[in-house]
Motif scaffolding. Structure first.
Motif, PDB file in Angstrom:
ATOM      1  N   VAL A  12      22.428   3.670   8.464  1.00 21.74           N
ATOM      2  CA  VAL A  12      23.538   2.713   8.471  1.00 21.74           C
ATOM      3  C   VAL A  12      23.842   2.457   9.950  1.00 21.74           C
ATOM      4  CG1 VAL A  12      25.841   2.202   7.571  1.00 21.74           C
ATOM      5  CG2 VAL A  12      24.361   3.796   6.348  1.00 21.74           C
ATOM      6  N   GLU A  13      22.967   1.706  10.577  1.00 21.71           N
ATOM      7  CA  GLU A  13      22.966   1.587  12.029  1.00 21.71           C
ATOM      8  C   GLU A  13      23.087   0.135  12.456  1.00 21.71           C
ATOM      9  OE1 GLU A  13      19.078   3.136  13.116  1.00 21.71           O
ATOM     10  OE2 GLU A  13      18.147   1.209  12.662  1.00 21.71           O
ATOM     11  N   GLN A  14      23.507  -0.056  13.707  1.00 22.72           N
ATOM     12  CA  GLN A  14      23.621  -1.408  14.217  1.00 22.72           C
ATOM     13  C   GLN A  14      23.584  -1.405  15.743  1.00 22.72           C
ATOM     14  OE1 GLN A  14      27.458  -3.162  13.449  1.00 22.72           O
ATOM     15  NE2 GLN A  14      28.553  -1.238  13.816  1.00 22.72           N
ATOM     16  N   TYR A  15      23.267  -2.541  16.287  1.00 29.50           N
ATOM     17  CA  TYR A  15      23.313  -2.854  17.706  1.00 29.50           C
ATOM     18  C   TYR A  15      22.349  -1.996  18.524  1.00 29.50           C
ATOM     19  CZ  TYR A  15      25.391  -5.142  21.770  1.00 29.50           C
ATOM     20  OH  TYR A  15      25.593  -5.889  22.902  1.00 29.50           O
ATOM     21  N   GLY A  16      22.827  -1.119  19.432  1.00 28.10           N
ATOM     22  CA  GLY A  16      21.938  -0.486  20.382  1.00 28.10           C
ATOM     23  C   GLY A  16      21.731   1.001  20.216  1.00 28.10           C
ATOM     24  N   ALA A  17      22.795   1.786  20.374  1.00 29.26           N
ATOM     25  CA  ALA A  17      22.642   3.238  20.451  1.00 29.26           C
ATOM     26  C   ALA A  17      21.992   3.830  19.207  1.00 29.26           C
ATOM     27  CB  ALA A  17      24.005   3.893  20.697  1.00 29.26           C
ATOM     28  N   GLY A  18      22.491   3.480  18.031  1.00 28.76           N
ATOM     29  CA  GLY A  18      21.935   4.021  16.795  1.00 28.76           C
ATOM     30  C   GLY A  18      20.484   3.623  16.586  1.00 28.76           C
ATOM     31  N   PRO A  19      20.177   2.325  16.608  1.00 30.47           N
ATOM     32  CA  PRO A  19      18.786   1.903  16.444  1.00 30.47           C
ATOM     33  C   PRO A  19      17.853   2.454  17.518  1.00 30.47           C
ATOM     34  CG  PRO A  19      20.241   0.071  15.977  1.00 30.47           C
ATOM     35  CD  PRO A  19      21.111   1.176  16.505  1.00 30.47           C
ATOM     36  N   PHE A  20      18.350   2.653  18.754  1.00 33.54           N
ATOM     37  CA  PHE A  20      17.486   3.227  19.789  1.00 33.54           C
ATOM     38  C   PHE A  20      17.092   4.653  19.423  1.00 33.54           C
ATOM     39  CE2 PHE A  20      16.625   5.473  23.769  1.00 33.54           C
ATOM     40  CZ  PHE A  20      15.665   4.635  24.325  1.00 33.54           C
ATOM     41  N   GLY A  21      18.016   5.412  18.842  1.00 29.04           N
ATOM     42  CA  GLY A  21      17.686   6.771  18.438  1.00 29.04           C
ATOM     43  C   GLY A  21      16.633   6.816  17.347  1.00 29.04           C
ATOM     44  N   SER A  22      16.754   5.951  16.361  1.00 32.45           N
ATOM     45  CA  SER A  22      15.849   6.019  15.214  1.00 32.45           C
ATOM     46  C   SER A  22      14.510   5.339  15.451  1.00 32.45           C
ATOM     47  CB  SER A  22      16.520   5.423  13.969  1.00 32.45           C
ATOM     48  OG  SER A  22      16.848   4.063  14.165  1.00 32.45           O
ATOM     49  N   GLY A  76      18.215 -18.027  14.889  1.00 32.30           N
ATOM     50  CA  GLY A  76      18.464 -17.648  13.504  1.00 32.30           C
ATOM     51  C   GLY A  76      18.844 -16.182  13.422  1.00 32.30           C
ATOM     52  N   GLU A  77      18.110 -15.429  12.611  1.00 31.90           N
ATOM     53  CA  GLU A  77      18.370 -13.992  12.480  1.00 31.90           C
ATOM     54  C   GLU A  77      17.368 -13.153  13.269  1.00 31.90           C
ATOM     55  OE1 GLU A  77      18.728 -12.810   8.409  1.00 31.90           O
ATOM     56  OE2 GLU A  77      20.593 -13.928   8.117  1.00 31.90           O
ATOM     57  N   ASP A  78      16.696 -13.761  14.217  1.00 32.56           N
ATOM     58  CA  ASP A  78      15.719 -13.047  15.034  1.00 32.56           C
ATOM     59  C   ASP A  78      16.174 -13.032  16.490  1.00 32.56           C
ATOM     60  OD1 ASP A  78      13.813 -12.696  12.908  1.00 32.56           O
ATOM     61  OD2 ASP A  78      13.345 -14.831  13.112  1.00 32.56           O
ATOM     62  N   SER A  79      15.963 -11.911  17.146  1.00 34.50           N
ATOM     63  CA  SER A  79      16.200 -11.841  18.588  1.00 34.50           C
ATOM     64  C   SER A  79      15.229 -10.842  19.198  1.00 34.50           C
ATOM     65  CB  SER A  79      17.643 -11.419  18.892  1.00 34.50           C
ATOM     66  OG  SER A  79      17.830 -10.030  18.677  1.00 34.50           O
ATOM     67  N   LEU A  80      14.896 -11.063  20.446  1.00 34.49           N
ATOM     68  CA  LEU A  80      14.026 -10.111  21.129  1.00 34.49           C
ATOM     69  C   LEU A  80      14.750  -8.785  21.344  1.00 34.49           C
ATOM     70  CD1 LEU A  80      12.163 -12.359  23.736  1.00 34.49           C
ATOM     71  CD2 LEU A  80      11.334 -11.486  21.533  1.00 34.49           C
ATOM     72  N   PHE A  81      16.071  -8.822  21.456  1.00 36.10           N
ATOM     73  CA  PHE A  81      16.864  -7.592  21.519  1.00 36.10           C
ATOM     74  C   PHE A  81      16.620  -6.752  20.262  1.00 36.10           C
ATOM     75  CE2 PHE A  81      20.583  -5.056  20.606  1.00 36.10           C
ATOM     76  CZ  PHE A  81      21.011  -4.572  21.835  1.00 36.10           C
ATOM     77  N   PHE A  82      16.712  -7.373  19.098  1.00 33.52           N
ATOM     78  CA  PHE A  82      16.519  -6.667  17.831  1.00 33.52           C
ATOM     79  C   PHE A  82      15.100  -6.112  17.734  1.00 33.52           C
ATOM     80  CE2 PHE A  82      15.588  -6.518  13.250  1.00 33.52           C
ATOM     81  CZ  PHE A  82      16.670  -5.767  12.796  1.00 33.52           C
ATOM     82  N   GLU A  83      14.123  -6.887  18.198  1.00 33.56           N
ATOM     83  CA  GLU A  83      12.735  -6.424  18.147  1.00 33.56           C
ATOM     84  C   GLU A  83      12.558  -5.129  18.935  1.00 33.56           C
ATOM     85  OE1 GLU A  83      10.021  -7.697  16.408  1.00 33.56           O
ATOM     86  OE2 GLU A  83      11.635  -8.813  15.455  1.00 33.56           O
ATOM     87  N   ALA A  84      13.235  -5.021  20.079  1.00 32.89           N
ATOM     88  CA  ALA A  84      13.051  -3.863  20.950  1.00 32.89           C
ATOM     89  C   ALA A  84      13.589  -2.577  20.342  1.00 32.89           C
ATOM     90  CB  ALA A  84      13.721  -4.121  22.298  1.00 32.89           C
ATOM     91  N   PHE A  85      14.537  -2.681  19.402  1.00 39.42           N
ATOM     92  CA  PHE A  85      15.195  -1.499  18.855  1.00 39.42           C
ATOM     93  C   PHE A  85      14.803  -1.189  17.411  1.00 39.42           C
ATOM     94  CE2 PHE A  85      17.898  -2.840  22.302  1.00 39.42           C
ATOM     95  CZ  PHE A  85      18.361  -1.668  22.862  1.00 39.42           C
ATOM     96  N   ASN A  86      14.018  -2.037  16.768  1.00 42.33           N
ATOM     97  CA  ASN A  86      13.857  -1.888  15.320  1.00 42.33           C
ATOM     98  C   ASN A  86      12.430  -2.019  14.806  1.00 42.33           C
ATOM     99  OD1 ASN A  86      16.774  -1.694  14.208  1.00 42.33           O
ATOM    100  ND2 ASN A  86      16.858  -3.359  15.704  1.00 42.33           N
ATOM    101  N   ARG A  87      11.437  -1.885  15.696  1.00 40.86           N
ATOM    102  CA  ARG A  87      10.059  -1.941  15.225  1.00 40.86           C
ATOM    103  C   ARG A  87       9.799  -0.759  14.271  1.00 40.86           C
ATOM    104  NH1 ARG A  87       9.770  -0.395  20.768  1.00 40.86           N
ATOM    105  NH2 ARG A  87       9.329   1.852  20.890  1.00 40.86           N
TER     106      ARG A  87
END
Length: 397
Positions: free
Chosen positions: A12-22, A54-65
């Motif tokens: 149940v994660e969002q934005y930076g810190a949580g997604p960076f950990g996982s 839209g619902e895509d960003s390079l920020f999101f790509e960096a934290f959620n592959r």
């Protein structure tokens, strides 16, 4: 098998810190199921500018592959039911929310242990789940201010300065990943799960390390230093050359002795003003201007090459573009590519976490709710009628 291929985490994660950990766990093979709130369009990281469409960003790509996505409204009974079924077949619930929220939305160990006694509930929050600030939102910038980082950073005559990167967020993600893995290990050994109360505040304070120990035990007051100089090792700082900047570090006496030869001042190695760490620290106001006069006479390359040949710690101060093309970056396989339906080939940096000799494989970050069919059908065993009923009852927004 990949190192963490037998680990499943409901995130149940969002934005930076949580997604960076996982994301590091995902790169190591863990199944990370991102729960995205359909009421707000999913993870806010999907919309971070400037490279967002839209619902895509390079920020999101960096934290959620390498992750999976499921849109799920936990505020509805139907959505909560799906979440609880996931808890039954998972090793951990991982979140990065405000400190009072995990208890409020009932995702702590006491809330979930009846479903899975071995579940590990790792909550990465701004200020932790206890203490006077537990209900406050925590952001990297705020934590760098509170923990004294900004007071330590910058030139002496300049304002307090934050790091150029969100180092509290990223370090907090690493701390959360370590805590989560330790919790899973203990739960598999003992059959009993637990809460892991991890916070950005604790992380920022913990990273004060030796300046904090110096202060607590000897009354040391940290001060900002010119040109990023080390507080006690001299010389160890940035120097300006004819065409740019580079760093020289004499963290051992042998490096200082070698440096004096490279700069054609071998007599300084025995000079009573500069011979030892203590001498150079005491006379830094004499030594540093002398070194600056010497270094500015040649280019960065003309200094870095002979210093490297003499095994003196040194490096050109790169910009981000130069760091991406460093030969060592390429040799260490630190640039990876994924294919994306909107962006085409996306290049990004790899996780620095290495386990064994096999390189990780990489898959782009998921589209929102992209993995619903697999998670609901294959993992949870819902048939089409059950999914339709859940949809009608608002489970998926």
């Amino acid at each position: 098998m990949k190192p963490l291929e037998d680990v499943r985490v409901v995130a149940v994660e969002q934005y930076g810190a949580g997604p960076f950990g996982s994301v590091h766990l995902a790169d190591l093979g863990a199944e990370i199921i991102k729960i995205e709130d359909p009421r707000v369009g999913g993870d806010v990281g999907r919309y971070v500018p400037p490279y967002a469409e839209g619902e895509d960003s390079l920020f999101f790509e960096a934290f959620n592959r390498n992750k999976s996505s499921l849109s799920l409204d936990l505020a509805t009974p139907a959505g909560r039911g799906v979440f609880e079924d996931l808890v039954k077949v998972s090793d951990a619930v991982y979140s990065n929310l405000r400190g009072d929220v995990p208890a409020k939305i009932k995702i702590t160990y006491d809330d979930l242990k009846h479903l899975n006694p071995a579940i590990v509930c790792c909550s990465l929050t701004g200020f932790g789940m206890t203490g006077p600030r537990s209900k406050e939102p925590g952001y990297d910038y705020v934590l760098q201010a509170l923990a004294g980082w900004m007071d330590l950073t910058g030139d002496p005559d300049g304002p307090p300065t934050k790091s150029g990167l969100s180092m509290v967020d990223y370090s907090g993600g690493f701390v959360a990943a370590i805590s989560l893995l330790a919790g899973i290990h203990a739960a598999r050994r003992d059959g009993v799960g637990m809460d892991c109360d991890v916070s950005l505040y604790d992380t920022a304070m913990g990273l004060l390390t030796y300046p904090a120990a110096w202060h607590l035990n000897a009354g040391f007051t940290p001060v900002r230093t010119r040109h990023s100089a080390h507080p006690s090792l001299v010389p160890f700082q940035a120097f300006e050359a004819k065409d740019g900047w580079f760093v020289v570090g004499c963290a051992k006496e042998k490096f200082w002795q070698r440096l004096t030869v490279v700069i054609d001042r071998p007599e300084w190695a025995a000079d009573e003003r500069f011979a030892t760490f203590a001498d150079r620290d005491r006379n830094r106001d004499v030594l540093i201007p002398l070194l600056e006069e010497i270094f500015v006479q040649r280019t960065v390359a003309e200094w870095v090459e002979p210093l490297q040949a003499a095994a003196v710690p040194t490096a050109r101060i790169n910009d981000v573009a130069a760091a991406m093309t460093e030969p060592h970056t390429i040799a260490r396989n630190l640039l990876v590519e994924t294919e994306h339906p909107r962006y085409g080939t996306v290049r990004q940096v790899a996780s620095p976490v290495r386990v064994g000799s096999e390189l990780p494989t990489y898959r782009r970050a998921p589209l929102r709710n992209e993995d619903a069919d697999r998670i609901l059908g294959e993992l949870l065993g819902y048939d089409s009628t059950a999914v339709s009923d859940l949809q009608d009852r608002g489970a998926f927004g």
